[in-house]
Enzyme design. Structure first.
Site, PDB file in Angstrom:
ATOM      1  N   ASP A 178      56.886  27.027  46.448  1.00 15.57           N
ATOM      2  CA  ASP A 178      55.890  27.221  47.508  1.00 15.57           C
ATOM      3  C   ASP A 178      56.501  27.832  48.775  1.00 15.57           C
ATOM      4  OD1 ASP A 178      53.923  26.238  45.871  1.00 15.57           O
ATOM      5  OD2 ASP A 178      54.004  24.205  46.670  1.00 15.57           O
TER       6      ASP A 178
ATOM      7  N   GLY B  29      44.361  24.105  43.120  1.00 19.05           N
ATOM      8  CA  GLY B  29      44.789  24.123  41.719  1.00 19.05           C
ATOM      9  C   GLY B  29      45.221  22.737  41.260  1.00 19.05           C
TER      10      GLY B  29
HETATM   11  C1  S3P Z   1      51.977  21.329  42.797  1.00 17.78           C
HETATM   12  C2  S3P Z   1      52.717  22.023  41.883  1.00 17.78           C
HETATM   13  C3  S3P Z   1      53.090  23.447  42.049  1.00 17.78           C
HETATM   14  C4  S3P Z   1      52.924  23.906  43.493  1.00 17.78           C
HETATM   15  C5  S3P Z   1      51.621  23.459  44.084  1.00 17.78           C
HETATM   16  C6  S3P Z   1      51.512  21.943  44.049  1.00 17.78           C
HETATM   17  C7  S3P Z   1      51.656  19.907  42.523  1.00 17.78           C
HETATM   18  O1  S3P Z   1      52.240  24.234  41.240  1.00 17.78           O
HETATM   19  O2  S3P Z   1      53.029  25.294  43.576  1.00 17.78           O
HETATM   20  O3  S3P Z   1      51.519  23.897  45.417  1.00 17.78           O
HETATM   21  O4  S3P Z   1      51.279  19.174  43.455  1.00 17.78           O
HETATM   22  O5  S3P Z   1      51.804  19.486  41.370  1.00 17.78           O
HETATM   23  P1  S3P Z   1      52.591  24.539  39.695  1.00 17.78           P
HETATM   24  O6  S3P Z   1      52.502  23.269  38.933  1.00 17.78           O
HETATM   25  O7  S3P Z   1      51.565  25.546  39.244  1.00 17.78           O
HETATM   26  O8  S3P Z   1      53.979  25.103  39.708  1.00 17.78           O
END
Ligand code: S3P
Length: 435
Positions: A322, A98
């Site tokens: 996380d 993501g």
């Molecule tokens: C992350 C932000 C978080 C986290 C993901 C990594 C990042 O997600 O859960 O594992 O590196 O910016 P969200 O921005 O959806 O909260």
């Protein structure tokens, strides 16, 4: 590579030893992406080899950045593109990541190129295709970005073009969204303001400031003056606290354990789990604190302890997000009833981490209740299970393995291959601590 089923035997002896964990995934994504976008050459030490970070590395290569591994040192060398990327022939595969997809959405939305607009297609695996992408497309549109989603999800098409400054209040505390907007803001003309509802991990701000970007934080507001061409910076990636957390909980729940986890990033926006474990009565000390560039790091000394239940407040969610499935495992091993609330974001992670954590804990005999925005766990004896389903989610696989240490009977994890996403060495490191 870890593949297939694995049987976890209950711990019959304390965990002992000194270990380190792979480099922090969030910092690594940014070190690759921001330096590939910057002007100049940079060196990244300690880049982790997990699949998510490799998705970002390959994405940046497909956009024309030259990234190589120096054979003598193992360091990663990046030649920045000075915010002028080329357009790949086909879709960019973000895999399970993501962070790759959302940060790239912001970065590529300002890549108009000389011809006016450029078309970038971003896709991912079946888990990433289920996750919401309209949450990044909508706020980016305020900068003039044009992003088409597939019914709010991936695959998405980013039409790179000229952006203008904007003032945006985010609806969710998400470092991925905040970072995507920062990457748009540095390409927009004028001063932008990004306001987050609660402080999320701040690695992007720290790194962009080190790269010379005019970025000022005042409470929950960030002001950025664009256009700003970041200059490349060398990065030494310290260990991932989200990976260290699994070993910390493992050592906490196994009586008599004494484990030292070295070189861990202790940025306060990431270490909420340490505060929760402390409240639970865990015996953890942070030693050898020093700086690793713009990030603080230290070693975690963890000894076995009797844990008590905890109540997690909604404002603690961003700094623990996380680690919540793992903290639910710790709760199942603790005395009393723990409550995790205000954590609806868990439903849109690599799996629906509320229902997948509930299913995992139920399958090993824990008393657990699903809530719309969290879960309640009553600590007690854990049985074990023939086969547990970790929903194809790396953090669920590792949570199951930690839980297995505290079960009365062995537990079998149906598919351990997802650990490759963030911590491919997890099972061998855990085995080493078991002696
Ligand atoms: C992350 C932000 C978080 C986290 C993901 C990594 C990042 O997600 O859960 O594992 O590196 O910016 P969200 O921005 O959806 O909260």
């Amino acid at each position: 590579m870890a593949v297939g089923r694995l049987r976890i035997e209950p711990a019959r002896a304390p965990l002992r030893g000194r270990v380190s964990v792979p480099g922090d995934k969030s910092i690594a994504h940014r070190a690759l992406m921001f330096n590939a976008a910057a002007r100049g050459r940079s060196r990244v030490k300690g880049l982790p080899g997990g699949a998510d970070v490799m998705s970002t590395l390959r994405a940046m290569q497909s956009l024309g950045a030259h990234i190589s591994r120096e054979s003598t040192s193992g360091d990663t060398i990046i030649e920045g593109r000075g915010l002028e990327f080329s357009v790949p022939a086909g879709p960019i595969d973000c895999g399970n990541s993501g962070t790759t997809m959302r940060l790239l959405s912001g970065l590529l939305s300002g890549q108009g190129g000389r011809a006016g607009t450029s078309r970038f297609e971003l896709d991912g695996d079946s888990s990433l295709r289920r996750r919401p992408m309209d949450r990044v497309a909508r706020p980016l549109a305020k900068f003039g970005a044009a992003i088409e989603t597939s019914g709010g999800r991936a695959p998405i098409v980013v039409h790179g073009r000229r952006l203008h400054a904007a003032a945006v209040s985010l609806e969710v505390a998400s470092a991925q969204l905040k970072s995507a907007l920062l990457l748009a803001a540095i390409q927009a003309e004028g001063e932008s303001e990004i306001i987050e509802p609660a402080l999320s991990r701040d690695h992007s701000e720290r790194m962009l400031q080190a790269m010379g970007v005019d970025l000022v934080r005042e409470s929950l507001s960030l002001r950025v003056r664009g256009p700003a061409l970041p200059h490349a910076v060398d990065v030494e990636v310290c260990g991932d606290p989200s990976s260290a957390a699994f070993l910390a909980v493992a050592a906490s729940i196994v009586e008599g354990s004494d484990v030292l986890i070295e070189n861990v990033c202790i940025n306060p926006t990431r270490t909420g789990f340490l505060k929760v474990l402390e409240r639970m009565g865990a015996d953890i000390t942070v030693e050898a604190v020093e700086r690793s560039g713009v990030e603080p790091k230290g070693s975690l000394r963890v000894r076995g302890a009797r844990l008590e239940a905890f109540q997690l407040k909604a404002e603690e969610v961003p700094a623990t997000i996380d680690e919540l499935p793992l903290l639910a495992v710790a709760a199942a091993c603790a005395q009393g009833r723990s409550v995790i609330g205000g954590a609806g974001e868990l439903r849109v992670k690599e799996s629906d981490r509320i229902s997948s954590t509930v299913a995992l804990l139920e399958s090993i005999g824990a008393e657990v209740y699903e809530r719309p925005d969290g879960l309640e766990i009553v600590g007690g004896a854990l049985e074990g299970a023939a086969v547990v389903d970790a929903a194809g989610d790396h953090r669920l696989v590792m949570s199951a393995a930690v839980a297995g240490l505290a079960c009365r009977h062995p537990l079998e994890i149906g598919d351990i291959s997802p650990v490759a996403v963030s911590f491919p060495e997890f099972f061998s490191v855990l085995e080493g601590l078991r002696g």
